[in-house]
Design a protein around this motif. Structure first.
Motif, PDB file in Angstrom:
ATOM      1  N   HIS A   1       0.860  -1.190   0.000  1.00  0.00           N
ATOM      2  CA  HIS A   1       0.000   0.000   0.000  1.00  0.00           C
ATOM      3  C   HIS A   1       0.896   1.240   0.000  1.00  0.00           C
ATOM      4  O   HIS A   1       1.620   1.495   0.968  1.00  0.00           O
ATOM      5  CB  HIS A   1      -0.919  -0.003   1.225  1.00  0.00           C
ATOM      6  CG  HIS A   1      -2.080   0.923   1.102  1.00  0.00           C
ATOM      7  ND1 HIS A   1      -3.128   0.941   1.993  1.00  0.00           N
ATOM      8  CD2 HIS A   1      -2.378   1.870   0.162  1.00  0.00           C
ATOM      9  CE1 HIS A   1      -4.013   1.859   1.618  1.00  0.00           C
ATOM     10  NE2 HIS A   1      -3.565   2.432   0.526  1.00  0.00           N
ATOM     11  N   ILE A   2       0.870   1.986  -1.113  1.00  0.00           N
ATOM     12  CA  ILE A   2       1.731   3.159  -1.273  1.00  0.00           C
ATOM     13  C   ILE A   2       0.895   4.415  -1.114  1.00  0.00           C
ATOM     14  O   ILE A   2      -0.035   4.676  -1.899  1.00  0.00           O
ATOM     15  CB  ILE A   2       2.421   3.159  -2.650  1.00  0.00           C
ATOM     16  CG1 ILE A   2       3.238   1.879  -2.829  1.00  0.00           C
ATOM     17  CG2 ILE A   2       3.302   4.386  -2.801  1.00  0.00           C
ATOM     18  CD1 ILE A   2       3.865   1.747  -4.207  1.00  0.00           C
TER      19      ILE A   2
ATOM     20  N   ALA B   1       3.339   3.674   8.888  1.00  0.00           N
ATOM     21  CA  ALA B   1       4.446   2.973   8.226  1.00  0.00           C
ATOM     22  C   ALA B   1       5.403   2.343   9.227  1.00  0.00           C
ATOM     23  O   ALA B   1       6.002   1.302   8.949  1.00  0.00           O
ATOM     24  CB  ALA B   1       5.191   3.937   7.312  1.00  0.00           C
ATOM     25  N   SER B   2       5.564   2.975  10.390  1.00  0.00           N
ATOM     26  CA  SER B   2       6.473   2.421  11.401  1.00  0.00           C
ATOM     27  C   SER B   2       5.947   1.109  11.980  1.00  0.00           C
ATOM     28  O   SER B   2       6.716   0.280  12.460  1.00  0.00           O
ATOM     29  CB  SER B   2       6.685   3.438  12.526  1.00  0.00           C
ATOM     30  OG  SER B   2       5.481   3.644  13.259  1.00  0.00           O
TER      31      SER B   2
ATOM     32  N   ILE C   1       5.396   8.221   0.381  1.00  0.00           N
ATOM     33  CA  ILE C   1       6.155   9.240  -0.348  1.00  0.00           C
ATOM     34  C   ILE C   1       5.644  10.599   0.111  1.00  0.00           C
ATOM     35  O   ILE C   1       4.436  10.861   0.051  1.00  0.00           O
ATOM     36  CB  ILE C   1       5.977   9.105  -1.875  1.00  0.00           C
ATOM     37  CG1 ILE C   1       6.404   7.723  -2.351  1.00  0.00           C
ATOM     38  CG2 ILE C   1       6.754  10.189  -2.606  1.00  0.00           C
ATOM     39  CD1 ILE C   1       6.031   7.436  -3.799  1.00  0.00           C
ATOM     40  N   LEU C   2       6.549  11.441   0.580  1.00  0.00           N
ATOM     41  CA  LEU C   2       6.185  12.799   0.990  1.00  0.00           C
ATOM     42  C   LEU C   2       6.745  13.777  -0.024  1.00  0.00           C
ATOM     43  O   LEU C   2       7.967  13.894  -0.182  1.00  0.00           O
ATOM     44  CB  LEU C   2       6.742  13.100   2.384  1.00  0.00           C
ATOM     45  CG  LEU C   2       6.283  12.156   3.521  1.00  0.00           C
ATOM     46  CD1 LEU C   2       6.960  12.544   4.829  1.00  0.00           C
ATOM     47  CD2 LEU C   2       4.766  12.182   3.671  1.00  0.00           C
TER      48      LEU C   2
ATOM     49  N   ILE D   1       9.507   6.509   2.779  1.00  0.00           N
ATOM     50  CA  ILE D   1       9.498   5.681   3.986  1.00  0.00           C
ATOM     51  C   ILE D   1       9.168   4.242   3.617  1.00  0.00           C
ATOM     52  O   ILE D   1       8.229   3.985   2.850  1.00  0.00           O
ATOM     53  CB  ILE D   1       8.469   6.220   5.008  1.00  0.00           C
ATOM     54  CG1 ILE D   1       8.772   7.678   5.359  1.00  0.00           C
ATOM     55  CG2 ILE D   1       8.464   5.362   6.274  1.00  0.00           C
ATOM     56  CD1 ILE D   1       7.693   8.336   6.204  1.00  0.00           C
ATOM     57  N   ASN D   2       9.936   3.304   4.140  1.00  0.00           N
ATOM     58  CA  ASN D   2       9.727   1.852   3.971  1.00  0.00           C
ATOM     59  C   ASN D   2      10.033   1.350   2.561  1.00  0.00           C
ATOM     60  O   ASN D   2       9.601   0.255   2.200  1.00  0.00           O
ATOM     61  CB  ASN D   2       8.296   1.440   4.355  1.00  0.00           C
ATOM     62  CG  ASN D   2       8.136   1.255   5.856  1.00  0.00           C
ATOM     63  OD1 ASN D   2       9.091   1.391   6.618  1.00  0.00           O
ATOM     64  ND2 ASN D   2       6.923   0.974   6.285  1.00  0.00           N
TER      65      ASN D   2
END
Length: 333
Positions: free
Chosen positions: A40-41, A59-60, A68-69, A310-311
């Motif tokens: 899941h993005i 995400a953690s 994506i930021l 992230i991730n």
């Protein structure tokens, strides 16, 4: 185990991102998609509320979630398309809104059709929980686009579509600075199945689409896939030239035959001047739409500038995986 990738762009959606994540996770953990791997993005378009912080927290705790930021708001289409290029699944849900107006409950049905050999499973908003005026405007838009394009964009089909990996490869190979994603998918071909559903009204938060943004998206859809507007200008120019010649001949003949009724005076000149000035401005505006699109394309700037990922790990450094993407867009800052 096959992997299903799901793309969810968001902007100022602190009230919805948790519900979207939980709805998708429930489908894969003990739900109808328990036999599939989940990716899941989320692509955050520089939200000004707590959305980035909530996404970091999600995400953690969940390694299947990638975030994506963006460095600023690049608009919904570019943010969505940039995130789409990171998908690594065997099948990819191109767009799942975090407000869940497009229902995630349909995803298992989409996957079943995909397993049966359908390359593109597209959701069609057969019923919309929105005003009559918006439904009418959307209907007019689809008829205009399909009337001008060389291919058909199915009525009421948006980006809520599940596509096979080979379709994804063709879609992300497009080097377009302002991608009209549903049009790109339709232009690729492949066998397609339409699944009708009810587009739900937003339950939490406020929609970020205003009238000007909807008009911008509509114009992008029209000018991205057809040269019919410019061809219309050409035919209209010839037609007006013929009418002007005919009007001049009528004026000359009437002056000699019926001098009392012959068109004359400044009023005729003023009307003609303003009419043809309006026509010229409309044609210049159409030409400007194409020139603007060409200008954005030839500058070869990044589609999206990313502030943080992230991730993703090492795989995040290659968003292409198996499909080619233009070098200028392959490594945004």
């Amino acid at each position: 185990m096959k992997k299903i990738s799901i793309i969810s762009p968001c902007f100022n959606e602190e009230e919805n991102v948790r519900a979207c994540h939980e709805a998708v996770r429930a489908l894969f953990e003990g739900g109808e998609l328990a036999g599939y791997e989940r990716e899941h993005i989320f692509s955050d378009n520089c939200s000004e509320d707590r959305t980035p912080a909530i996404l970091r927290e999600i995400a953690s705790k969940d390694p299947c979630v990638k975030v994506i930021l963006n460095a600023r708001n690049f608009g919904p289409f570019r943010s969505n398309f940039n995130a789409l290029r990171y998908a690594t699944g065997d099948a990819i849900l191109v767009f799942l809104p975090v407000d869940l107006q497009d229902p995630p409950e349909l995803i298992p049905q989409f996957v079943r059709h995909w397993e049966n050999g359908i390359d593109v499973v597209a959701g069609a908003r057969a019923n919309r929980e929105e005003s009559l005026s918006l439904r009418i405007c959307r209907g007019i838009f689809y008829r205009i686009v399909n009337g001008l394009s060389d291919f058909e964009i199915p009525m009421n089909v948006g980006e809520f579509q599940l596509i096979d990996r080979k379709v994804w490869e063709v879609v992300v190979a497009h080097n377009n600075q302002y991608p009209y994603i549903r049009g790109i998918i339709a232009s690729c071909g492949f066998n397609r199945l339409i699944v009708p559903y009810t587009w739900k009204a937003r339950r939490r938060g406020i929609s970020k689409n205003n009238l000007m943004r909807l008009i911008d998206q509509a114009l992008n859809g029209i000018f991205s896939f057809t040269n019919a507007p410019m061809r219309l200008c050409t035919f209209a120019g010839f037609g007006l030239a013929i009418l002007c010649i005919a009007y001049a001949l009528v004026g000359i003949l009437s002056y000699f035959i019926l001098p009392d009724y012959a068109p004359r005076g400044t009023m005729t000149i003023i009307i003609a001047l303003f009419f043809f000035s309006g026509v010229q401005l409309a044609f210049i505006g159409m030409l400007g739409e194409y020139v603007t699109a060409i200008h954005a394309q030839v500058r070869h700037g990044p589609m999206v500038v990313e502030r943080e990922k992230i991730n993703f790990g090492t795989e995040g450094s290659d968003k292409r995986r198996d499909a080619p993407v233009a070098a200028s867009d392959s490594s945004p800052a």
